[in-house]
Design a protein around this motif. Structure first.
Motif, PDB file in Angstrom:
ATOM      1  N   HIS A1017       0.812  -1.222   0.000  1.00  0.00           N
ATOM      2  CA  HIS A1017       0.000   0.000   0.000  1.00  0.00           C
ATOM      3  C   HIS A1017       0.844   1.269   0.000  1.00  0.00           C
ATOM      4  N   GLY A1018       2.104   1.152   0.442  1.00  0.00           N
ATOM      5  CA  GLY A1018       2.943   2.361   0.547  1.00  0.00           C
ATOM      6  C   GLY A1018       2.570   3.196   1.749  1.00  0.00           C
ATOM      7  N   GLY A1019       1.928   2.571   2.744  1.00  0.00           N
ATOM      8  CA  GLY A1019       1.519   3.294   3.953  1.00  0.00           C
ATOM      9  C   GLY A1019       1.261   2.335   5.085  1.00  0.00           C
ATOM     10  N   HIS A1020       0.838   2.889   6.217  1.00  0.00           N
ATOM     11  CA  HIS A1020       0.580   2.075   7.407  1.00  0.00           C
ATOM     12  C   HIS A1020      -0.850   1.568   7.403  1.00  0.00           C
ATOM     13  N   ASN A1021      -1.038   0.431   8.052  1.00  0.00           N
ATOM     14  CA  ASN A1021      -2.352  -0.218   8.010  1.00  0.00           C
ATOM     15  C   ASN A1021      -3.411   0.490   8.855  1.00  0.00           C
ATOM     16  N   ASN A1022      -2.978   1.423   9.723  1.00  0.00           N
ATOM     17  CA  ASN A1022      -3.953   2.181  10.520  1.00  0.00           C
ATOM     18  C   ASN A1022      -3.985   3.652  10.116  1.00  0.00           C
ATOM     19  N   ASN A1023      -3.479   3.904   8.919  1.00  0.00           N
ATOM     20  CA  ASN A1023      -3.536   5.250   8.319  1.00  0.00           C
ATOM     21  C   ASN A1023      -2.681   6.298   9.024  1.00  0.00           C
ATOM     22  N   VAL A1024      -1.729   5.848   9.890  1.00  0.00           N
ATOM     23  CA  VAL A1024      -0.935   6.861  10.600  1.00  0.00           C
ATOM     24  C   VAL A1024       0.011   7.602   9.654  1.00  0.00           C
ATOM     25  N   HIS A1025       0.240   7.060   8.439  1.00  0.00           N
ATOM     26  CA  HIS A1025       1.054   7.814   7.475  1.00  0.00           C
ATOM     27  C   HIS A1025       0.368   9.120   7.070  1.00  0.00           C
ATOM     28  N   CYS A1026      -0.961   9.197   7.305  1.00  0.00           N
ATOM     29  CA  CYS A1026      -1.686  10.436   7.011  1.00  0.00           C
ATOM     30  C   CYS A1026      -1.353  11.532   8.020  1.00  0.00           C
ATOM     31  N   LEU A1027      -0.675  11.119   9.134  1.00  0.00           N
ATOM     32  CA  LEU A1027      -0.241  12.132  10.112  1.00  0.00           C
ATOM     33  C   LEU A1027       0.688  13.156   9.459  1.00  0.00           C
ATOM     34  N   ALA A1028       1.479  12.700   8.495  1.00  0.00           N
ATOM     35  CA  ALA A1028       2.422  13.612   7.834  1.00  0.00           C
ATOM     36  C   ALA A1028       1.668  14.778   7.203  1.00  0.00           C
ATOM     37  N   THR A1029       0.595  14.477   6.485  1.00  0.00           N
ATOM     38  CA  THR A1029      -0.214  15.532   5.855  1.00  0.00           C
ATOM     39  C   THR A1029      -0.870  16.403   6.916  1.00  0.00           C
ATOM     40  N   ASN A1075       6.927  -2.392  15.840  1.00  0.00           N
ATOM     41  CA  ASN A1075       6.688  -1.568  14.651  1.00  0.00           C
ATOM     42  C   ASN A1075       7.506  -0.281  14.680  1.00  0.00           C
ATOM     43  N   ARG A1076       8.648  -0.354  15.415  1.00  0.00           N
ATOM     44  CA  ARG A1076       9.475   0.847  15.569  1.00  0.00           C
ATOM     45  C   ARG A1076       9.945   1.356  14.211  1.00  0.00           C
ATOM     46  N   GLU A1077      10.403   0.451  13.341  1.00  0.00           N
ATOM     47  CA  GLU A1077      10.917   0.864  12.033  1.00  0.00           C
ATOM     48  C   GLU A1077       9.812   1.537  11.193  1.00  0.00           C
ATOM     49  N   SER A1078       8.595   0.999  11.322  1.00  0.00           N
ATOM     50  CA  SER A1078       7.478   1.606  10.571  1.00  0.00           C
ATOM     51  C   SER A1078       7.234   3.043  11.023  1.00  0.00           C
ATOM     52  N   ILE A1079       7.439   3.301  12.333  1.00  0.00           N
ATOM     53  CA  ILE A1079       7.217   4.653  12.860  1.00  0.00           C
ATOM     54  C   ILE A1079       8.363   5.571  12.473  1.00  0.00           C
ATOM     55  N   TYR A1080       9.581   5.012  12.374  1.00  0.00           N
ATOM     56  CA  TYR A1080      10.710   5.834  11.907  1.00  0.00           C
ATOM     57  C   TYR A1080      10.393   6.419  10.533  1.00  0.00           C
TER      58      TYR A1080
END
Length: 1123
Positions: A1017-1029, A1075-1080
């Motif tokens: 998906h190019g993102g996190h499964n709980n949509n936390v990558h949307c935090l960047a926006t 999931n530390r690397e995913s949060i990095y």
């Protein structure tokens, strides 16, 4: 002596005055019988006793002895006087008119005038018209039930106010008493005039019998046909009795029946009178007095003659004529209408093709119009008062539209080619009529001076005419000449006239022909009005509407339906200056009828148009890729042995099968609809606009209005939005259907001259607003609600995740089947379709709704910041001290809630950004030359510019779909949240602490098993990558509102977030933070998306090696395949 009588002038004036008085009496009768319009004095409870007393004692009302009955009139005498004065004056007009009629009729009798409709036409016609008008006034007056109450109340109030009765009251009261039984009194009055009236009526023997023929004889004589004698086509249509040829049958029947009732003695003494009278009695059952006031001719005749001795045979004749009329008249008039429809159509087609024939054959047009008008009027008055018979269908006509249509067409042709008619008759008058008249005058042996002067003026006026006057568009006016001819008729019709007209019939024939020719030059409109106006339909709205409904149900009549609203243009012609109050009511009724008919025609047409569109949409839908699976499957297995089809199984037809026909006579539903559309659109070609009582009516606007309303409804219906199940059509599907509808709609302009582009633009523009022009929902509202309530709500709960790789949202894998597939509503093609549908306005509305959800989340975030303010201040100051941070973190509450709310904001902003990108793509396709300058203007803005200018430019760019460093919509939404209770500094402090709150809470995401980064998906499964926006856009907007440095605050956030995440790296228990690397990676995303942060800043506070290892770690579990 005879010249001083001025018989011609008096007849003309009294006829005009009499019509006004008659219309006034009819109006008073109508308002007195209508509960809504009835004068308030007649309906007041307090006046009941006074009205009863007046009616009982009228006309000798004792004003002093019985004052108790009249107390209420005494109290309101000024109001009563004012309210009844106009009625009283109107009744006085009747007395005045009666006096003048008596005087004139006595003078005519004294002069022993000669009457013959074929010789002195105008004189005879005016004489008979005056008698009928006077009789109609008296009969209508007798039908006003409240006349005694109105006159009595006026006189009571007058005496109470002035101390004496009105001087005219005794005569008025006496007249009311005398005409309680009007026919008996009228017959007494007309006894002395029997000789004159009978002579005038018997002259109709030359005209009425040959006009009152059945349709079979008309057909065998090829009446009104120009093609029956092609060799004579260019010969002028003329005869010895020109005006008699288009004289109304209804008028003649009124003369005959009422005339012989008034002078009934001639019925017993004169066989010719008897035959003429019986012929008229057989033609129908009712005669019009005025408007919708009718006379039941057999009943009135029987009641009157039954009261006289020696009339038993005439009463038997009446009964026999009534039975004959009941059995035969309906069918006879039905056949006449049938003949006239064909005759008028042929006449119009020939004259339309060769308008030059309107010159010599103008008489044919007026004859056709007059005959048709007579049949329309007969049907209208008999339909309203239909007798109980076995063949009621004879009194209805579902093909009336065609007759009215060709009447309007012939009227229009005469008006259009008026110059042709004028040119022809000017030459006729100057080069033929003037010469014939001169020769006729020369043959007169004795010619008195007055008559000689008149006739010499006729010749000189006609001889002076030239074709140049027509070419120079000079105004012609022959009214003086025609009045002089009427005067000459009066001078020469009296007994012992020096120049008796009965001895010089050639002069009468020539002058009657000249009179018609002059009317062709200067008063064609007036003659059209006389021969073809059907304003009686205004007073029979029920019959009129019924005729329209019956015609609209017939397929062959649909092309003629426009005749009904066009007939409403006639209604403004029938008003009279003596009754101005009636004109306002007629205007309202005319406009109501006209609009009703046009609405119905527009409704029929729009229904057919949209049914064709729906059919085309269905055919277009069959060609969609989603329907080709079966065809592809069959093609793949073509080489395999075909299975035997099951019994009863129908093979699916391929698209296009509907176009294959073995027999052209097989008519499909689409064929029928196209035929109906052709018929309906043809009716719009009758005229582009017309005027009804100073209102310009444009029929096509009604059609466009109906199409606009229906198309809006259909578009909303095609969206298939179900609020309960939260189902909706995919934007791409709706757009495809809409394009099919639009393409099909454009074919309408091939049938009729309408601006379909304007219609479609208007409808689609309304669909970009929250509500359409009628306040109904639009696709903008429906899709806004659905994306907020369904897609984004589930995305907020992580049931749907944003997939940056595919630029869409996708469903999470769960045990339950999803109600819809998110990617089918959020991928690039769907959002582009959405942008096409709702446009920049719709996306602005969508953005405003999204902002409302964001501001509600920000409000909750601020509350959480305020609750933890002290701890957050300490953490912000000590973020580089791990021990203190650990202790403070234990005291911090609500970290997960903050991140959850920020994720929701991020999801919303991400969706908005996707929609904006798709809008930009669409606008680049539609208006590339507009988008280029907007993009240049956005890029031209620098951080040093005034913030107001920057936001104005960004607002323009954002509306066009361009991404901006600062979101102007978000700035506006956050700016509107500020209240008077909080200062800018406090808001700024809360914003800074919110960023700190987010930064120190980021490590908690590592504990969530759903925080894993998905390479797919190019993102996190709980949509936390949307935090960047969310972090970037929220920070930019908040600090713009507070006028602070955005980059500085984001650097502080980056330092704090890096520090807390590095502390996360010191945790040796890897299972706790798996999931530390995913949060990095989230930190890298924040910097990558921010226009205010750079990779250098990130590397200065967070080692790049950790990011590299994190990427390697999250991608390790996926197998990469190539080829």
């Amino acid at each position: 002596m005879d010249y001083q009588q001025k018989l011609a002038e008096k007849l003309s004036i009294l006829n005009e005055r009499g019509n006004g008085v008659l219309i006034r009496m009819n109006y008073i009768k109508k308002i007195c019988t209508d509960p809504k319009l009835r004068p308030s004095l007649l309906t007041e409870k307090a006046m009941e006793s006074a009205i009863k007393y007046i009616n009982k004692k009228f006309p000798n009302i004792d004003f002093r002895g019985n004052i108790q009955h009249l107390t209420n009139i005494q109290r309101q005498k000024s109001e009563v006087l004012a309210a009844t004065a106009s009625y009283y004056d109107s009744f006085l007009d009747v007395i005045e008119f009666r006096d003048h009629v008596y005087e004139l009729l006595n003078t005519i009798d004294a002069c022993q005038c000669f009457f013959n409709i074929a010789i002195n036409f105008d004189f005879t016609k005016n004489y008979l018209d005056l008698i009928i008008t006077y009789t109609s006034v008296i009969v209508t007056l007798s039908r006003i039930d409240d006349k005694k109450a109105l006159v009595g109340m006026f006189n009571c109030a007058h005496e109470m106010t002035n101390g004496s009765s009105d001087p005219s009251y005794p005569r008025l009261g006496q007249m009311f008493v005398e005409y309680e039984h009007p026919w008996k009194k009228l017959t007494e009055e007309f006894g002395p005039h029997t000789r004159s009236v009978t002579a005038a009526l018997l002259s109709l023997n030359m005209v009425y019998p040959r006009r009152n023929l059945p349709a079979e004889q008309w057909r065998s004589a090829q009446l009104l046909s120009l093609l029956s004698a092609p060799a004579a086509m260019l010969e002028p249509a003329c005869c010895n009795t020109m005006a008699c040829e288009y004289l109304s049958m209804e008028v003649m029947e009124r003369w005959i029946i009422i005339g012989f009732l008034l002078c009934h003695t001639s019925l017993n003494t004169n066989q010719a009178s008897q035959e003429l009278w019986k012929m008229a009695l057989r033609s129908g059952l009712y005669l019009t007095l005025t408007r919708d006031e009718v006379l039941n001719i057999h009943k009135v005749s029987e009641d009157l003659l039954d009261s006289f001795k020696g009339y038993s045979k005439r009463v038997a004749d009446i009964k026999e004529c009534r039975e004959h009329a009941l059995v035969n008249s309906g069918a006879m008039h039905r056949e006449r209408r049938h003949f006239l429809r064909g005759a008028l159509k042929e006449l119009f087609k020939v004259l339309e093709d060769e308008p030059g024939l309107l010159g010599p054959k103008a008489l044919f047009v007026f004859m056709a119009l007059s005959f048709s008008r007579d049949e329309v009027l007969w049907l209208v008055r008999h339909s309203e008062n239909m007798p109980k018979i076995k063949t009621p269908e004879d009194y209805t006509d579902n093909q009336m539209a065609e007759l009215l249509f060709y009447m309007e067409k012939l009227r229009g042709l005469m008006k259009k080619y008026n110059h042709v008619v004028q040119r022809y008759h000017v030459q006729y008058l100057a080069q033929f009529d003037a010469l014939v008249l001169n020769d006729t005058i020369q043959n007169i042996y004795v010619c008195p001076e007055e008559e000689s002067v008149l006739m010499s003026s006729f010749v000189s006026n006609l001889s002076a005419l030239s074709i140049k006057q027509v070419e120079n568009k000079e105004e012609f006016d022959f009214r003086a000449l025609r009045l002089d001819w009427l005067r000459l008729q009066a001078y020469t019709s009296v007994n012992k006239a020096p120049l008796p007209i009965k001895d010089y019939t050639d002069l009468a024939k020539v002058m009657n022909m000249i009179q018609f020719h002059t009317r062709m030059v200067d008063s064609v409109e007036e003659l059209l009005q006389e021969t073809s106006e059907v304003s009686i339909l205004c007073f029979y709205p029920r019959v009129f509407e019924k005729m329209f409904c019956q015609s609209s149900e017939e397929m062959t009549m649909k092309r003629y339906l426009m005749a009904f609203p066009l007939v409403c243009t006639h209604f403004s012609q029938c008003g009279h200056s003596l009754c101005p109050e009636e004109i306002e009511a007629m205007e309202k009724r005319s406009l109501r009828l006209c609009v009703t008919f046009l609405e119905q025609i527009a409704k029929l047409t729009s229904t057919v148009v949209l049914e064709i569109c729906a059919e085309q949409c269905n055919l277009n839908d069959q060609l969609q890729p989603k329907h080709c699976a079966e065809t592809i499957s069959a093609a793949r297995h073509r080489k395999q042995k075909k299975p035997v089809p099951k019994k009863g199984e129908v093979q699916k037809e391929k698209p296009g099968a509907e176009s294959l026909r073995k027999d052209r006579s097989v008519v499909t539903n689409v064929d029928k609809m196209h035929l109906m559309l052709t018929e309906l659109c043809t009716c719009f070609s009758l005229c582009s606009d017309f005027i009804v009582f100073d209102h310009i009516i444009v029929p096509t606007e009604f059609l466009l209005s109906h199409l606009e309303i229906r198309l809006s409804e259909i578009i909303v219906r095609m969206a298939n939005y179900n609020q309960t199940t939260q189902e909706i059509a995919r934007p791409s599907d709706l757009l495809t259907k809409l394009r099919a509808y639009t393409a099909s709609l454009h074919s309408l302009s091939g049938y009729i001259n309408v601006d379909v582009t304007r219609l479609v633009k208007s409808v689609l523009l309304q669909q970009t607003q929250p509500l359409d022009s009628r306040g109904g929902p639009t696709v903008t509202t429906l899709y806004t609600n659905w994306y907020l309530e369904s897609l984004l709500r589930q995305a907020s709960n992580s049931l749907i995740v944003h997939c940056p790789t595919m630029h869409c949202f996708v469903n999470q894998t769960t045990d339950n089947d999803p109600s819809f597939r998110a990617e089918e509503f959020s991928d690039i093609s769907e959002l582009q379709a959405l942008a096409e549908l709702i446009g920049p306005y719709g996306l602005k509305f969508l953005s405003e709704n999204l902002m409302w959800h964001i501001t509600s989340q920000i409000s909750e975030l601020k509350k959480l910041v305020i609750e933890n303010m002290d701890i957050l201040v300490q953490m912000k100051n000590n973020f580089d001290k791990p021990e203190e941070m650990t202790n403070l973190k234990k005291r911090l509450t609500g970290g997960e809630n903050v991140l959850k709310r920020m994720t929701i904001i991020g999801v919303i902003l991400t969706f908005r950004s996707m929609a904006q990108d798709c809008l930009k793509d669409i606008l680049l396709k539609h208006c590339p030359y507009l988008m280029g300058p907007i993009e240049c203007l956005r890029d031209f803005i620098s951080p040093e510019d005034d913030i107001k200018v920057t936001l104005s430019v960004f607002e323009l760019a954002s509306a066009a779909g361009f991404t901006c460093d600062i979101d102007p919509t978000l700035v506006t939404a956050i700016g509107s949240m500020q209240t008077d209770n909080t200062s800018v500094d406090e808001e700024y402090k809360l914003s800074c602490l919110l960023l700190a709150y987010i930064a120190v809470s980021l490590p908690t995401l590592a504990l969530d098993p759903n925080s894993v980064y998905s390479r797919e998906h190019g993102g996190h499964n709980n949509n936390v990558h949307c935090l960047a926006t969310a972090i970037n856009q929220l920070a930019a907007a908040m600090f713009t509102v507070q006028n602070k440095n955005i980059a500085q605050q984001l650097k502080e956030f980056l330092l704090m977030a890096s520090s807390t995440l590095l502390q996360l790296g010191q945790n040796v228990e890897k299972m706790e933070s798996k999931n530390r690397e995913s949060i990095y990676l989230l930190l890298h995303m924040i910097v990558e998306e921010s226009p205010f942060l750079s990779q250098d800043m990130l590397e200065s506070c967070f080692p790049y090696v950790l990011l590299r290892n994190a990427y390697r770690e999250v991608y390790r579990s996926f197998i990469v395949t190539l080829g």
